[in-house]
Enzyme design. Structure first.
Site, PDB file in Angstrom:
ATOM      1  N   GLU A  37       0.832  -1.208   0.000  1.00  0.00           N
ATOM      2  CA  GLU A  37       0.000   0.000   0.000  1.00  0.00           C
ATOM      3  C   GLU A  37       0.862   1.251   0.000  1.00  0.00           C
ATOM      4  O   GLU A  37       1.797   1.364   0.805  1.00  0.00           O
ATOM      5  CB  GLU A  37      -0.916  -0.005   1.234  1.00  0.00           C
ATOM      6  CG  GLU A  37      -1.909   1.152   1.262  1.00  0.00           C
ATOM      7  CD  GLU A  37      -2.846   1.121   2.473  1.00  0.00           C
ATOM      8  OE1 GLU A  37      -2.963   0.059   3.113  1.00  0.00           O
ATOM      9  OE2 GLU A  37      -3.457   2.160   2.758  1.00  0.00           O
ATOM     10  N   LYS A  57      -6.775  -0.481  11.809  1.00  0.00           N
ATOM     11  CA  LYS A  57      -6.265  -0.963  10.524  1.00  0.00           C
ATOM     12  C   LYS A  57      -4.990  -0.188  10.158  1.00  0.00           C
ATOM     13  O   LYS A  57      -4.015  -0.765   9.673  1.00  0.00           O
ATOM     14  CB  LYS A  57      -7.339  -0.786   9.452  1.00  0.00           C
ATOM     15  CG  LYS A  57      -7.035  -1.431   8.109  1.00  0.00           C
ATOM     16  CD  LYS A  57      -6.279  -0.517   7.158  1.00  0.00           C
ATOM     17  CE  LYS A  57      -6.110  -1.150   5.797  1.00  0.00           C
ATOM     18  NZ  LYS A  57      -5.193  -0.395   4.918  1.00  0.00           N
ATOM     19  N   ASP A 109       4.322 -14.123  11.707  1.00  0.00           N
ATOM     20  CA  ASP A 109       3.006 -14.501  11.205  1.00  0.00           C
ATOM     21  C   ASP A 109       2.028 -13.353  11.439  1.00  0.00           C
ATOM     22  O   ASP A 109       1.572 -13.133  12.555  1.00  0.00           O
ATOM     23  CB  ASP A 109       2.567 -15.773  11.951  1.00  0.00           C
ATOM     24  CG  ASP A 109       1.216 -16.298  11.494  1.00  0.00           C
ATOM     25  OD1 ASP A 109       0.416 -15.524  10.950  1.00  0.00           O
ATOM     26  OD2 ASP A 109       0.966 -17.493  11.702  1.00  0.00           O
ATOM     27  N   HIS A 141      -2.364  10.250  -1.117  1.00  0.00           N
ATOM     28  CA  HIS A 141      -2.738   8.976  -1.729  1.00  0.00           C
ATOM     29  C   HIS A 141      -2.913   9.099  -3.236  1.00  0.00           C
ATOM     30  O   HIS A 141      -2.408   8.307  -4.019  1.00  0.00           O
ATOM     31  CB  HIS A 141      -4.079   8.503  -1.153  1.00  0.00           C
ATOM     32  CG  HIS A 141      -3.921   7.448  -0.104  1.00  0.00           C
ATOM     33  ND1 HIS A 141      -3.354   6.239  -0.377  1.00  0.00           N
ATOM     34  CD2 HIS A 141      -4.259   7.422   1.201  1.00  0.00           C
ATOM     35  CE1 HIS A 141      -3.355   5.505   0.730  1.00  0.00           C
ATOM     36  NE2 HIS A 141      -3.886   6.209   1.699  1.00  0.00           N
TER      37      HIS A 141
END
Lengths: 439, 439
Positions: A91, A282, A298, A395
């Site tokens: 991202e 997030k 992991d 972005h």
């Protein structure tokens, strides 16, 4: 509907094919341009055949490597030590935001961290209709046997200072008839410990079954024995703080006092509203996962444990917290992180090994500190953008650049497209259509 | 503690360096064998320079590619169509388990899915001390203006059948003084929609601020405007079912009735115990994330939304469910999935593009069905192992193979080591030490 086992896309014995045969089958049964697809997939293999075999072995039915961008976030001052942090993430803006926040806080004392615990958890789930009161009375003896009969498994871990910390017997009959647990706590030192914990638990299951049958005349049904990825006692706190007056200037000439108040409010909103909390956290995991992947830990385990922790009081909430008291702005994150710096793929994945070297071959605790700091930095960066200019400015600029690169746009096309999309939503098709009008 | 800005590991202007310069700086300031490190990192670049530039552009400060195993899980029969599913994951046993479960269910009718909704959510968070009752009375007019002034942004999405579905005004003063939300619902068709949603919301913020100042004489403070990754109305259900008697034989001669009961109990335990639920759902995400990454979707978004959904009733619980009624075994999963098959990196990442082609260029809804089915298959595979032979048998075997490959063990060494570790915990150091005794 009939099961189309003869469909050309179904296959028997696939796992037994060689890597080349698997790739060839996939290409020929799913693509019209099979040769091209095979060639392209093969182009992602590493030129060193031995190294590629190592990569193939991590998973099953592998036909290629999927490349993820490997980037660096320098200037992370954590507990007085300067780190350049490896981050693997697809991202845009994440590494840039982490780097920016790292530099910002490196001039304001850096990140401070505290390990609040390193206890990991495993469970043996079973149903039993024997004499529970008697089991409680005799549990010390049962426990001793469980520990004794796993000594061959725990030997090395005990030498390193870890092992089984405790075994509790939980009666959960009020939730499910005849249902009990052995809830086991572990210290796994510098390893994440999944293999160790699972091996011990499976052995516990066998011993426990035999012992209960023998001493209590009733054999328990072991439903399953496995570690838990919820580790509320394997937690690290990362924090930053400075006087509000030293936060500096923000975009749009926003004074530091206004910034601090808006920032505080944004964290408060993520505390009270689950819709916002989800995206807030997030963003934290954007940073955390990038380091977790770069060190071959992991990330599904880390995500699961972190999100459960975020819901521990009955509502899903922000993992980070903010306070402004006596003119001091403070921002911190408590997060459960079960990480390893030995074991698993940490030494087997060549770039994970390099990532750990880049971090100075940290202990698992030190890695917890680094990862949590990056999560906090990421969260700071995201909120900083959100409460000032918004996140779209950055972005969109980066997304547009990606698309223009993909379209092989020349300099004039780039300039004209950038001007055109200044006040429009960047999408692949819209940009492609616009570039086509220039050609 | 002083800030060591002159430490050789700190740096100014890093982002402005070229990729080569960044790599060189990292190697020289963190490693003794700088040339070797540079060479190794470069060996992971793709031989095609243009393609590598595309990969570099996805993120910032990139110095190399981090390879993740790209594997295939064939024989996924979903809604009557056979798929070979691309999976990107570094953990062993995941692809094998998915493939095994896929084949198992392909002979029992396959996976059935149902899209329960595709609504996405965004929020404009603001504080305001104006006349709320008046705002409520006039909200239809405000709403119309918000929609009107974002027409240039929503134009293309509306043409594709999507856009803004509704705007609600939420009064959250009881949680935080003067705090309100515009809660906006969106349909984003085949795109994940993050850029679209954020662009619309930021524009809403500007219009809303102007309108309230103008009509109500009080300007709101827009704290932030951003999508939510919690999408409880963008959910897919995947299910499998068959008569218990047709489940077949299981390891250790376990009859299908016993298997079904133990399996049911395992799901029940994950429903009532958050410690187990975390790992249960983690297994689901092993499968889900692998497909999400292979198609260049955002796994942090999917994880965050899924885990919040798991905690929606006030306790963190299993995302999957099991029933046994009238001799029928049924197993299903409800999961929110905000995915795209256009936009983002889906077409820009060369292997993500191939992944989508491999799946037959699905719509976003079809991809939701595939991803959820893989999650369910993964969960079935994990529980199948857990309630029969345990997961360590398979895990350890694969881990040992990885380590032996890494140590370049010859055939005799492999055989002896495999025999030795049959009843011991496999760890890198233990295996290395044992192999050394053979050399």
């Amino acid at each position: 509907m009939t099961v189309k086992t003869n469909d050309k896309k179904g296959i028997s014995g696939f796992s037994k094919l060689s890597k080349d045969e698997k790739l060839r089958w996939m290409a020929e049964s799913h693509f019209n341009n099979a040769d091209e697809v095979v060639q392209e997939m093969e182009s992602f293999n590493h030129p060193n055949g031995d190294l590629q075999k190592t990569l193939n072995g991590f998973s099953e039915n592998t036909i290629s490597n999927f490349p993820m961008p490997y980037g660096l976030a320098p200037n992370f001052l954590i507990d007085g030590k300067m780190y350049t942090v490896p981050m693997v993430i697809e991202e845009s803006s994440v590494v840039a935001a982490a780097s920016h926040a790292a530099k910002f806080w490196s001039k304001r004392g850096g990140f401070k961290t505290e390990i609040l615990g390193t206890v990991k958890v495993g469970q043996v789930h079973f149903t039993w209709d024997g004499d529970y009161e008697k089991l409680v009375r005799n549990f010390a003896e049962v426990k001793a046997l469980l520990l004794e009969e796993t000594q061959h498994i725990t030997h090395n871990m005990r030498k390193r200072g870890g092992g089984v910390l405790d075994i509790e017997l939980l009666n959960l009959n009020h939730l499910e008839p005849d249902y009990y647990q052995l809830k086991v706590s572990f210290e796994t030192c510098d390893s994440m410990g999944a293999n160790f914990i699972n091996s011990v638990l499976e052995e516990f299951g066998k011993t426990f079954k035999r012992k209960l049958k023998q001493d209590f005349g009733a054999e328990p049904l072991i439903i399953m024995a496995i570690l838990s990825n919820y580790t509320p006692n394997c937690v690290v706190r990362a924090s930053v703080e400075c006087p509000v007056s030293q936060l500096g200037k923000f975009p749009g000439e926003m004074p530091s006092e206004v910034f601090a108040q808006k920032f505080y409010k944004a964290v408060r909103i993520a505390t009270i509203d689950p819709y916002r909390a989800t995206t807030h956290n997030k963003g934290i995991f954007n940073g955390i996962d990038a380091v977790v992947i770069a060190t071959a830990n992991d990330f599904r385990a880390v995500e699961a444990g972190g999100h459960t922790y975020a819901s521990k009081d009955g509502q899903y909430r922000s993992l980070s917290h903010c306070s402004i008291k006596d003119g001091i702005f403070k921002f911190w994150l408590d997060i459960p992180l079960a990480l390893g710096t030995v074991g698993g793929l940490t030494k087997l994945h060549p770039l994970a090994k390099r990532s750990l070297e880049l971090l100075g071959n940290p202990s698992a605790k030190e890695l917890m500190s680094v990862v949590a700091s990056v999560g906090l930095a990421q969260n700071f960066g995201a909120l900083r953008s959100l409460v000032t200019v918004g996140i779209q400015e950055g972005h969109m600029k980066m997304h547009l650049q990606n698309i223009l690169r993909h379209l092989n746009a020349n300099e004039t096309e780039c300039e004209k497209t950038q001007a055109h999309f200044k006040d429009k939503v960047v999408s692949f098709s819209a940009v492609r259509d616009f570039v086509n009008t220039l050609r």
